[in-house]
Design a protein around this motif. Structure first.
Motif, PDB file in Angstrom:
ATOM      1  N   THR A  65      -3.044  -3.885   2.924  1.00  0.00           N
ATOM      2  CA  THR A  65      -1.836  -3.283   2.364  1.00  0.00           C
ATOM      3  C   THR A  65      -1.427  -2.054   3.202  1.00  0.00           C
ATOM      4  O   THR A  65      -2.237  -1.519   3.960  1.00  0.00           O
ATOM      5  N   ASN A 111      -1.009   1.119   2.508  1.00  0.00           N
ATOM      6  CA  ASN A 111      -1.806   2.347   2.371  1.00  0.00           C
ATOM      7  C   ASN A 111      -3.130   2.234   3.126  1.00  0.00           C
ATOM      8  O   ASN A 111      -3.613   3.211   3.702  1.00  0.00           O
ATOM      9  N   LYS A 141      -2.452   2.498   7.067  1.00  0.00           N
ATOM     10  CA  LYS A 141      -2.220   3.844   7.602  1.00  0.00           C
ATOM     11  C   LYS A 141      -3.507   4.390   8.193  1.00  0.00           C
ATOM     12  O   LYS A 141      -3.514   5.012   9.255  1.00  0.00           O
ATOM     13  N   ILE A 170      -8.467  -6.035  -3.809  1.00  0.00           N
ATOM     14  CA  ILE A 170      -7.860  -5.458  -5.010  1.00  0.00           C
ATOM     15  C   ILE A 170      -7.318  -6.557  -5.928  1.00  0.00           C
ATOM     16  O   ILE A 170      -7.109  -6.325  -7.111  1.00  0.00           O
ATOM     17  N   GLN A 213     -11.845  -2.817  -6.639  1.00  0.00           N
ATOM     18  CA  GLN A 213     -11.608  -1.356  -6.617  1.00  0.00           C
ATOM     19  C   GLN A 213     -12.152  -0.663  -7.868  1.00  0.00           C
ATOM     20  O   GLN A 213     -12.234   0.568  -7.896  1.00  0.00           O
ATOM     21  N   PHE A 214     -12.497  -1.453  -8.884  1.00  0.00           N
ATOM     22  CA  PHE A 214     -13.005  -0.864 -10.138  1.00  0.00           C
ATOM     23  C   PHE A 214     -14.527  -0.977 -10.259  1.00  0.00           C
ATOM     24  O   PHE A 214     -15.092  -0.612 -11.287  1.00  0.00           O
ATOM     25  N   GLY A 235      -9.920   4.534  -8.236  1.00  0.00           N
ATOM     26  CA  GLY A 235      -9.969   3.072  -8.250  1.00  0.00           C
ATOM     27  C   GLY A 235      -8.874   2.417  -7.428  1.00  0.00           C
ATOM     28  O   GLY A 235      -8.253   1.449  -7.874  1.00  0.00           O
ATOM     29  N   LYS A 236      -8.636   2.940  -6.230  1.00  0.00           N
ATOM     30  CA  LYS A 236      -7.634   2.343  -5.336  1.00  0.00           C
ATOM     31  C   LYS A 236      -8.160   2.390  -3.910  1.00  0.00           C
ATOM     32  O   LYS A 236      -9.097   3.136  -3.602  1.00  0.00           O
ATOM     33  N   ILE A 237      -7.532   1.599  -3.037  1.00  0.00           N
ATOM     34  CA  ILE A 237      -7.814   1.752  -1.602  1.00  0.00           C
ATOM     35  C   ILE A 237      -6.667   2.546  -1.013  1.00  0.00           C
ATOM     36  O   ILE A 237      -5.570   2.554  -1.602  1.00  0.00           O
ATOM     37  N   GLU A 243      -7.068   9.024  -1.236  1.00  0.00           N
ATOM     38  CA  GLU A 243      -5.661   9.390  -0.993  1.00  0.00           C
ATOM     39  C   GLU A 243      -5.350   9.356   0.508  1.00  0.00           C
ATOM     40  O   GLU A 243      -5.793  10.225   1.281  1.00  0.00           O
ATOM     41  N   SER A 244      -4.561   8.346   0.871  1.00  0.00           N
ATOM     42  CA  SER A 244      -4.320   8.089   2.300  1.00  0.00           C
ATOM     43  C   SER A 244      -3.736   9.294   3.033  1.00  0.00           C
ATOM     44  O   SER A 244      -4.130   9.568   4.174  1.00  0.00           O
ATOM     45  N   MET A 293       4.453   9.901   1.028  1.00  0.00           N
ATOM     46  CA  MET A 293       3.498   9.753  -0.081  1.00  0.00           C
ATOM     47  C   MET A 293       4.190   9.774  -1.440  1.00  0.00           C
ATOM     48  O   MET A 293       3.785   9.074  -2.363  1.00  0.00           O
TER      49      MET A 293
HETATM   50  N1  LIG Z   1      -1.636   7.405  -3.413  1.00  0.00           N
HETATM   51  C1  LIG Z   1      -2.644   6.442  -3.068  1.00  0.00           C
HETATM   52  C2  LIG Z   1      -2.155   5.060  -3.443  1.00  0.00           C
HETATM   53  C3  LIG Z   1      -3.192   4.020  -3.190  1.00  0.00           C
HETATM   54  C4  LIG Z   1      -2.747   2.668  -3.707  1.00  0.00           C
HETATM   55  O1  LIG Z   1      -1.813   2.551  -4.515  1.00  0.00           O
HETATM   56  N2  LIG Z   1      -3.465   1.629  -3.268  1.00  0.00           N
HETATM   57  C5  LIG Z   1      -3.172   0.301  -3.736  1.00  0.00           C
HETATM   58  C6  LIG Z   1      -3.089  -0.667  -2.577  1.00  0.00           C
HETATM   59  S1  LIG Z   1      -1.795  -0.221  -1.428  1.00  0.00           S
HETATM   60  C7  LIG Z   1      -4.298  -0.172  -4.639  1.00  0.00           C
HETATM   61  O2  LIG Z   1      -5.436   0.135  -4.388  1.00  0.00           O
HETATM   62  N3  LIG Z   1      -3.957  -0.905  -5.709  1.00  0.00           N
HETATM   63  C8  LIG Z   1      -4.913  -1.453  -6.601  1.00  0.00           C
HETATM   64  C9  LIG Z   1      -4.700  -1.016  -8.028  1.00  0.00           C
HETATM   65  O3  LIG Z   1      -3.752  -0.266  -8.284  1.00  0.00           O
HETATM   66  O4  LIG Z   1      -5.482  -1.453  -8.884  1.00  0.00           O
HETATM   67  C10 LIG Z   1      -2.938   6.536  -1.566  1.00  0.00           C
HETATM   68  O5  LIG Z   1      -1.998   6.778  -0.812  1.00  0.00           O
HETATM   69  O6  LIG Z   1      -4.103   6.380  -1.171  1.00  0.00           O
END
Ligand SMILES: N[C@@H](CCC(=O)N[C@@H](CS)C(=O)NCC(=O)O)C(=O)O
Length: 206
Positions: free
Chosen positions: A9, A11, A14, A33, A38-39, A50-52, A70-71, A104
């Motif tokens: 994805t 993010n 980057k 994901i 992620q969880f 819980g995100k990448i 946080e990217s 962001m």
């Molecule tokens: N603000 C966060 C956003 C991260 C984000 O939204 N990642 C998405 C993928 S692009 C994700 O992990 N989604 C899985 C979910 O929301 O469960 C960043 O920039 O790292």
């Protein structure tokens, strides 16, 4: 070796672009994901949101390991670690940070919502598609006016360009025709021609 936790994805990409640009050794770990990886409790210790993406750098600022989420913060961290991709002039640095925050807080969340409504839901909700599609187009207008007079977001190629490129690469997903924004297209082609960008965009390998 930096450990990168990522998925296919914008993010995630980057950070792989930044790592490639900085020529830092790293290992990419896939966090699917779509499957909810992620969880997983082990992953939440690295990224409590819980995100990448996330990284673990065994050689943190005080010589001890550091985990980061946080990217945008990760890009600023890697720029600080290497001295690369944040302009050296004070003015240039703050301009780059301004456009990084624009990505962001604007480009990422708005394009992401446009993708959700336009693609992810089978029964597309017209209100959401229109709202976020319009906002995406408005943001392209802001960038187009900026790139009419500037080669990059700041004085030099920086974390702001690295953060925005993978989102613009999904322009078909938010139904934007790049030829309508010729200055964004000129910038997009320029950034896309960088070998490190091509390499980072191919991470993680499927
Ligand atoms: N603000 C966060 C956003 C991260 C984000 O939204 N990642 C998405 C993928 S692009 C994700 O992990 N989604 C899985 C979910 O929301 O469960 C960043 O920039 O790292």
């Amino acid at each position: 070796m930096i450990e990168l936790y990522t998925w296919t994805t914008p993010n995630g990409r980057k950070v792989s672009i930044m790592l490639e640009e900085c020529a830092l050794p790293y290992r990419a770990h896939k966090i699917d994901i779509g499957k909810g990886e992620q969880f997983a409790p082990e992953y939440l210790k690295i990224n409590p949101n819980g995100k990448i993406p996330s990284i673990v750098d065994p050689d943190g600022p005080d010589g001890k390991p550091i985990a980061m989420m946080e990217s945008g913060a990760i890009l600023v961290y890697l720029a600080g670690k290497t001295g690369k991709f944040l302009p050296r002039s004070v003015r240039g640095k703050y301009e780059a940070l301004q456009w990084l925050m624009f990505q962001m807080g604007g480009v990422g969340p708005m394009f992401g919502q446009a993708h959700h409504f336009m693609r992810a839901k089978k029964d597309e909700i017209a209100y959401g598609s229109e709202r976020y599609g319009n906002e995406a187009r408005r943001l392209y207008g802001v960038m187009n006016r900026h790139f009419e007079r500037n080669e990059f977001f700041s004085t030099d190629y920086s974390v702001a360009d690295i953060a925005t490129y993978p989102w613009v690469a999904r322009h078909e997903w938010h139904r934007v025709e790049l030829n309508e924004f010729p200055h964004v297209k000129r910038w997009y082609d320029l950034v896309g021609a960088r070998p490190a960008v091509a390499k980072g965009m191919a991470i993680p390998q499927q």
